[in-house]
Design a protein around this motif. Sequence first.
Motif, PDB file in Angstrom:
ATOM      1  N   THR A 156     -27.466 -10.358 -18.883  1.00 27.93           N
ATOM      2  CA  THR A 156     -26.995 -11.989 -18.440  1.00 27.93           C
ATOM      3  C   THR A 156     -25.636 -12.025 -18.884  1.00 27.93           C
ATOM      4  O   THR A 156     -25.431 -11.842 -20.062  1.00 27.93           O
ATOM      5  N   LEU A 157     -24.475 -12.240 -17.935  1.00 28.01           N
ATOM      6  CA  LEU A 157     -23.165 -12.457 -18.387  1.00 28.01           C
ATOM      7  C   LEU A 157     -22.984 -13.722 -19.012  1.00 28.01           C
ATOM      8  O   LEU A 157     -23.546 -14.922 -18.548  1.00 28.01           O
ATOM      9  N   PRO A 158     -22.070 -13.475 -19.854  1.00 27.62           N
ATOM     10  CA  PRO A 158     -21.520 -14.913 -20.686  1.00 27.62           C
ATOM     11  C   PRO A 158     -20.878 -15.787 -19.435  1.00 27.62           C
ATOM     12  O   PRO A 158     -19.939 -15.656 -19.024  1.00 27.62           O
ATOM     13  N   ARG A 159     -21.451 -17.058 -19.260  1.00 29.04           N
ATOM     14  CA  ARG A 159     -21.034 -17.736 -18.171  1.00 29.04           C
ATOM     15  C   ARG A 159     -19.442 -18.392 -18.329  1.00 29.04           C
ATOM     16  O   ARG A 159     -18.696 -18.666 -17.464  1.00 29.04           O
ATOM     17  N   ASP A 160     -19.339 -18.746 -19.657  1.00 32.61           N
ATOM     18  CA  ASP A 160     -18.125 -19.238 -20.132  1.00 32.61           C
ATOM     19  C   ASP A 160     -16.954 -18.283 -20.006  1.00 32.61           C
ATOM     20  O   ASP A 160     -15.847 -18.537 -19.967  1.00 32.61           O
ATOM     21  N   GLU A 161     -17.214 -17.034 -19.658  1.00 36.94           N
ATOM     22  CA  GLU A 161     -16.336 -16.135 -19.629  1.00 36.94           C
ATOM     23  C   GLU A 161     -15.969 -15.739 -18.092  1.00 36.94           C
ATOM     24  O   GLU A 161     -15.045 -14.904 -17.678  1.00 36.94           O
ATOM     25  N   LEU A 162     -16.636 -16.114 -16.879  1.00 32.12           N
ATOM     26  CA  LEU A 162     -16.653 -15.875 -15.580  1.00 32.12           C
ATOM     27  C   LEU A 162     -16.060 -16.734 -14.803  1.00 32.12           C
ATOM     28  O   LEU A 162     -16.235 -18.164 -15.081  1.00 32.12           O
ATOM     29  N   PHE A 163     -15.243 -16.392 -13.791  1.00 35.35           N
ATOM     30  CA  PHE A 163     -14.346 -17.417 -13.011  1.00 35.35           C
ATOM     31  C   PHE A 163     -14.770 -16.943 -11.543  1.00 35.35           C
ATOM     32  O   PHE A 163     -14.734 -15.466 -11.089  1.00 35.35           O
ATOM     33  N   ALA A 164     -14.726 -17.504 -10.656  1.00 35.17           N
ATOM     34  CA  ALA A 164     -14.723 -17.263  -9.097  1.00 35.17           C
ATOM     35  C   ALA A 164     -13.435 -17.331  -8.669  1.00 35.17           C
ATOM     36  O   ALA A 164     -12.670 -18.317  -8.748  1.00 35.17           O
ATOM     37  N   ILE A 165     -12.964 -16.173  -8.097  1.00 30.09           N
ATOM     38  CA  ILE A 165     -11.533 -16.063  -7.624  1.00 30.09           C
ATOM     39  C   ILE A 165     -11.205 -16.477  -6.351  1.00 30.09           C
ATOM     40  O   ILE A 165     -12.104 -16.305  -5.431  1.00 30.09           O
ATOM     41  N   GLN A 166     -10.258 -17.150  -6.330  1.00 31.51           N
ATOM     42  CA  GLN A 166     -10.059 -17.917  -4.905  1.00 31.51           C
ATOM     43  C   GLN A 166      -8.593 -17.315  -4.446  1.00 31.51           C
ATOM     44  O   GLN A 166      -7.954 -16.101  -4.974  1.00 31.51           O
ATOM     45  N   THR A 167      -8.119 -17.886  -3.445  1.00 28.87           N
ATOM     46  CA  THR A 167      -6.730 -17.695  -2.731  1.00 28.87           C
ATOM     47  C   THR A 167      -5.947 -18.823  -2.910  1.00 28.87           C
ATOM     48  O   THR A 167      -6.684 -19.999  -2.579  1.00 28.87           O
ATOM     49  N   PRO A 168      -4.542 -18.831  -2.822  1.00 30.86           N
ATOM     50  CA  PRO A 168      -3.765 -17.622  -2.717  1.00 30.86           C
ATOM     51  C   PRO A 168      -3.645 -16.801  -4.028  1.00 30.86           C
ATOM     52  O   PRO A 168      -3.992 -17.402  -5.216  1.00 30.86           O
ATOM     53  N   GLN A 169      -3.413 -15.703  -3.981  1.00 33.61           N
ATOM     54  CA  GLN A 169      -3.070 -14.877  -5.211  1.00 33.61           C
ATOM     55  C   GLN A 169      -1.637 -14.463  -4.898  1.00 33.61           C
ATOM     56  O   GLN A 169      -0.971 -13.915  -3.715  1.00 33.61           O
ATOM     57  N   VAL A 170      -0.833 -14.613  -5.912  1.00 28.26           N
ATOM     58  CA  VAL A 170       0.559 -14.371  -5.960  1.00 28.26           C
ATOM     59  C   VAL A 170       1.036 -13.239  -6.719  1.00 28.26           C
ATOM     60  O   VAL A 170       0.650 -13.172  -7.928  1.00 28.26           O
TER      61      VAL A 170
END
Length: 232
Positions: A156-170
């Motif tokens: 079980t991964l620590p939720r407070d360290e996880l991000f869903a990545i979006q765009t734009p990526q610059v």
Amino acid sequence: MYNEKYVSVVICAAGASRRMGLSAGSSKQFLTIGGMTVLERSVLAFERDSVTDEIIVVCPEAMTDDFRELLGRLGLKKPLRFAKGGEERQISVKNGVDAADERSQIIAVHDGARPFITEKLIEQVVANGYEFGCSTLGVPVKDTIKKVWDGVVVETLPRDELFAIQTPQVFVKSVYLQAYENAEKSGIVCTDDCSMVELDGGTVHITPGDYKNIKITTPEDIPAAEAILAGE
């Protein structure tokens, strides 16, 4: 200042749209939400922001005329270019970068299927991309995430360290090109461009995104997009 640099946005619209259940030769970019196509909404955000200098749309080569006709009716004031899609996203983005104006110093990569990107978010992530060399929009995940192997939870991964990545990526262009070259030499294919910078030992900065900046991927995303639009 970053706004003194030439900023090129590469909008990826070359995917096969298989998860949307569309037939060959079709594209989810042409799906309509609130009377306007997904791609038009994405492109108009970059037309209206205060930092982008040119727009490059990467699309299937056989559909270039269709894309040109669709976007031609928008009456864009910023330069619009088209590039050929590749077999992998990584190649498609590189084709877009190669098509950029020779003055280009900052590259923003955006999913054409993210129609709710805002001018404010674009301007923030471009500023951070220039400052840090690489920055991407991201939002903290809301769900508990578990790593599964063969149908069984192994961690079980620590939720407070996880991000869903979006765009734009610059990216500062030189940072992107170095990371791409090293990934290509190593035979590595990444699902997002920031991963190439990570693998190259670089730092990827996170710019806070917006949960409404969704990607239209499956049929279930259409009602969600309509709801976002109704809420606006």
